[in-house]
Design a protein around this motif. Structure first.
Motif, PDB file in Angstrom:
ATOM      1  N   HIS A   6       0.838  -1.192   0.000  1.00  0.00           N
ATOM      2  CA  HIS A   6       0.000   0.000   0.000  1.00  0.00           C
ATOM      3  C   HIS A   6       0.880   1.252   0.000  1.00  0.00           C
ATOM      4  CE1 HIS A   6      -3.490   2.366   2.117  1.00  0.00           C
ATOM      5  NE2 HIS A   6      -3.437   2.579   0.814  1.00  0.00           N
ATOM      6  N   LEU A   7       0.693   2.099  -0.989  1.00  0.00           N
ATOM      7  CA  LEU A   7       1.385   3.389  -1.072  1.00  0.00           C
ATOM      8  C   LEU A   7       0.334   4.482  -1.107  1.00  0.00           C
ATOM      9  CD1 LEU A   7       4.132   4.926  -1.515  1.00  0.00           C
ATOM     10  CD2 LEU A   7       3.642   4.785  -3.966  1.00  0.00           C
ATOM     11  N   GLN A   8       0.403   5.400  -0.161  1.00  0.00           N
ATOM     12  CA  GLN A   8      -0.602   6.463  -0.084  1.00  0.00           C
ATOM     13  C   GLN A   8       0.067   7.831  -0.048  1.00  0.00           C
ATOM     14  OE1 GLN A   8      -3.414   6.085   3.159  1.00  0.00           O
ATOM     15  NE2 GLN A   8      -4.982   7.171   2.009  1.00  0.00           N
ATOM     16  N   ASN A  26      -2.780  13.861  -4.356  1.00  0.00           N
ATOM     17  CA  ASN A  26      -3.381  12.740  -3.633  1.00  0.00           C
ATOM     18  C   ASN A  26      -3.450  11.534  -4.562  1.00  0.00           C
ATOM     19  OD1 ASN A  26      -4.442  13.908  -0.927  1.00  0.00           O
ATOM     20  ND2 ASN A  26      -5.181  15.369  -2.462  1.00  0.00           N
ATOM     21  N   LEU A  27      -2.965  10.389  -4.083  1.00  0.00           N
ATOM     22  CA  LEU A  27      -2.998   9.174  -4.885  1.00  0.00           C
ATOM     23  C   LEU A  27      -2.792   7.973  -3.969  1.00  0.00           C
ATOM     24  CD1 LEU A  27      -3.120   7.958  -7.770  1.00  0.00           C
ATOM     25  CD2 LEU A  27      -0.621   8.123  -7.833  1.00  0.00           C
ATOM     26  N   GLU A  28      -3.504   6.896  -4.262  1.00  0.00           N
ATOM     27  CA  GLU A  28      -3.372   5.666  -3.491  1.00  0.00           C
ATOM     28  C   GLU A  28      -3.169   4.499  -4.449  1.00  0.00           C
ATOM     29  OE1 GLU A  28      -5.740   3.328   0.128  1.00  0.00           O
ATOM     30  OE2 GLU A  28      -6.717   4.945  -0.977  1.00  0.00           O
ATOM     31  N   VAL A  60       9.786  19.117   0.186  1.00  0.00           N
ATOM     32  CA  VAL A  60       8.396  18.851   0.558  1.00  0.00           C
ATOM     33  C   VAL A  60       7.978  19.863   1.620  1.00  0.00           C
ATOM     34  CG1 VAL A  60       6.802  17.202   1.605  1.00  0.00           C
ATOM     35  CG2 VAL A  60       8.542  16.400   0.003  1.00  0.00           C
ATOM     36  N   THR A  61       6.894  20.579   1.365  1.00  0.00           N
ATOM     37  CA  THR A  61       6.434  21.613   2.288  1.00  0.00           C
ATOM     38  C   THR A  61       5.176  21.210   3.061  1.00  0.00           C
ATOM     39  OG1 THR A  61       5.158  22.664   0.505  1.00  0.00           O
ATOM     40  CG2 THR A  61       7.409  23.463   0.875  1.00  0.00           C
ATOM     41  N   GLU A  62       4.506  20.168   2.571  1.00  0.00           N
ATOM     42  CA  GLU A  62       3.268  19.755   3.237  1.00  0.00           C
ATOM     43  C   GLU A  62       2.901  18.355   2.749  1.00  0.00           C
ATOM     44  OE1 GLU A  62      -1.362  21.348   3.591  1.00  0.00           O
ATOM     45  OE2 GLU A  62       0.244  22.782   3.109  1.00  0.00           O
ATOM     46  N   GLY A  63       2.099  17.656   3.558  1.00  0.00           N
ATOM     47  CA  GLY A  63       1.576  16.362   3.152  1.00  0.00           C
ATOM     48  C   GLY A  63       2.410  15.206   3.667  1.00  0.00           C
ATOM     49  N   GLU A  64       2.000  13.998   3.317  1.00  0.00           N
ATOM     50  CA  GLU A  64       2.711  12.800   3.738  1.00  0.00           C
ATOM     51  C   GLU A  64       2.610  11.715   2.680  1.00  0.00           C
ATOM     52  OE1 GLU A  64       1.014  11.071   7.255  1.00  0.00           O
ATOM     53  OE2 GLU A  64      -1.045  11.455   6.613  1.00  0.00           O
ATOM     54  N   VAL A  65       3.572  10.800   2.752  1.00  0.00           N
ATOM     55  CA  VAL A  65       3.583   9.630   1.878  1.00  0.00           C
ATOM     56  C   VAL A  65       3.847   8.417   2.763  1.00  0.00           C
ATOM     57  CG1 VAL A  65       4.602   8.493  -0.117  1.00  0.00           C
ATOM     58  CG2 VAL A  65       4.511  10.994  -0.039  1.00  0.00           C
ATOM     59  N   ILE A  66       2.930   7.481   2.742  1.00  0.00           N
ATOM     60  CA  ILE A  66       3.027   6.293   3.581  1.00  0.00           C
ATOM     61  C   ILE A  66       3.219   5.071   2.691  1.00  0.00           C
ATOM     62  CG2 ILE A  66       1.912   4.899   5.362  1.00  0.00           C
ATOM     63  CD1 ILE A  66       2.531   7.772   6.223  1.00  0.00           C
ATOM     64  N   ILE A  67       4.282   4.310   2.951  1.00  0.00           N
ATOM     65  CA  ILE A  67       4.525   3.079   2.215  1.00  0.00           C
ATOM     66  C   ILE A  67       4.473   1.904   3.192  1.00  0.00           C
ATOM     67  CG2 ILE A  67       7.042   3.392   2.372  1.00  0.00           C
ATOM     68  CD1 ILE A  67       7.245   1.901  -0.337  1.00  0.00           C
ATOM     69  N   ASP A  71       6.529   5.987   7.174  1.00  0.00           N
ATOM     70  CA  ASP A  71       6.638   7.343   6.632  1.00  0.00           C
ATOM     71  C   ASP A  71       7.785   7.399   5.619  1.00  0.00           C
ATOM     72  OD1 ASP A  71       6.877  10.028   6.101  1.00  0.00           O
ATOM     73  OD2 ASP A  71       6.849  10.669   8.189  1.00  0.00           O
ATOM     74  N   LEU A  72       7.446   7.448   4.351  1.00  0.00           N
ATOM     75  CA  LEU A  72       8.459   7.463   3.300  1.00  0.00           C
ATOM     76  C   LEU A  72       9.310   8.719   3.354  1.00  0.00           C
ATOM     77  CD1 LEU A  72       9.328   5.864   0.609  1.00  0.00           C
ATOM     78  CD2 LEU A  72       8.033   7.651  -0.567  1.00  0.00           C
TER      79      LEU A  72
END
Length: 260
Positions: A6-8, A26-28, A60-67, A71-72
């Protein structure tokens, strides 16, 4: 039971110097899925790929990426690769003095965290090179040095096939390929498709998607995804371009920025 990969990507914003490129992405992506991103030049597609991989020039100034629950964005580039992320680059680098086989074996060892035996490595490499119709001499040549554009792209797919990543980002892997090379590259990608692996394909053209069928197609404009659909969306874009989306959403003409 093994968890589905899962990559979000959540509200991702990134800039280069003082210019914001990604503006709420935004992408999942889940294992077994192939997502294609299309869009006009300068909308942030390559910036997205580079930001996910941790290129230092993008902040990166905002947001998150979860792999897979992690926390990627807190990971270094090598940690992202070990976590299962792979980027096939639009413009692969040439490295003189390092043979293709030495580079690939070192990369596999780093990815797996253990030494692969020489004989096993040779067997695996020979098998994958055969799939990609690559001559045996490629293993002894310096990495990408003197390679044609098509040879570099095949070499990127060879790396992907040997490293067996969890999430594969293919940034315009079809650019500069003739139809025969395109089919070979697509064959390598299709051989890698499985429930344990997700793909993000960045492309300008429908022709690659004729051979690697996506589950989802997304249109990127102004640094974010503005429209999503199935393979039929790519077919319409090929036939009609992007103006109908701009009119539908009231989007002004894109400001074209090279290599973003």
């Amino acid at each position: 039971m093994t968890a589905v990969p899962h990559l979000q990507i959540k509200n991702l914003r990134a800039k280069i110097e003082d210019k914001e490129i990604l503006k709420g992405m935004n992408l999942e992506i889940k294992g077994g899925e192939v997502h294609a991103i299309m869009g006009p030049n300068g909308t942030g597609k390559s910036t997205l790929a580079s930001t996910l991989m941790g290129h230092p020039k993008y902040e990166v100034t905002e947001g998150e990426v979860i792999i897979n629950g992690e926390d990627l964005l807190e990971m270094a580039v090598d940690e992202r690769a070990r976590a299962g992320l792979f980027l096939a680059m639009q413009y692969p680098s040439e490295i003189s003095g390092v043979t293709n086989s030495d580079f690939l074996r070192s990369a596999i060892n780093a990815r797996r965290g253990e030494e692969i035996s020489l004989m096993k490595f040779i067997r695996e490499m020979d098998k994958k090179m055969s799939t990609l119709e690559m001559d045996d001499s490629f293993s002894h040549r310096y990495l990408n040095e003197g390679f044609s554009g098509g040879e570099k792209k095949r070499n990127e797919i060879l790396q992907m096939m040997l490293l067996e990543p969890t999430f594969c980002i293919l940034d315009e892997i079809d650019s500069g390929l003739d139809i025969d090379a395109l089919k070979i590259v697509a064959n390598g990608v299709n051989e890698m498709r499985s429930a344990d692996r997700g793909f993000l394909i960045i492309t300008h053209y429908q022709r690659l998607l004729n051979y690697v069928k996506p589950d989802f197609v997304h249109v990127m404009m102004q640094g974010r995804i503005v429209k999503s659909g199935g393979p039929e969306l790519a077919e319409r874009l090929e036939a009609e371009g992007y103006d109908w989306i701009k009119e539908e959403l009231g989007i002004e003409d894109e400001t074209v920025n090279a290599n973003v």
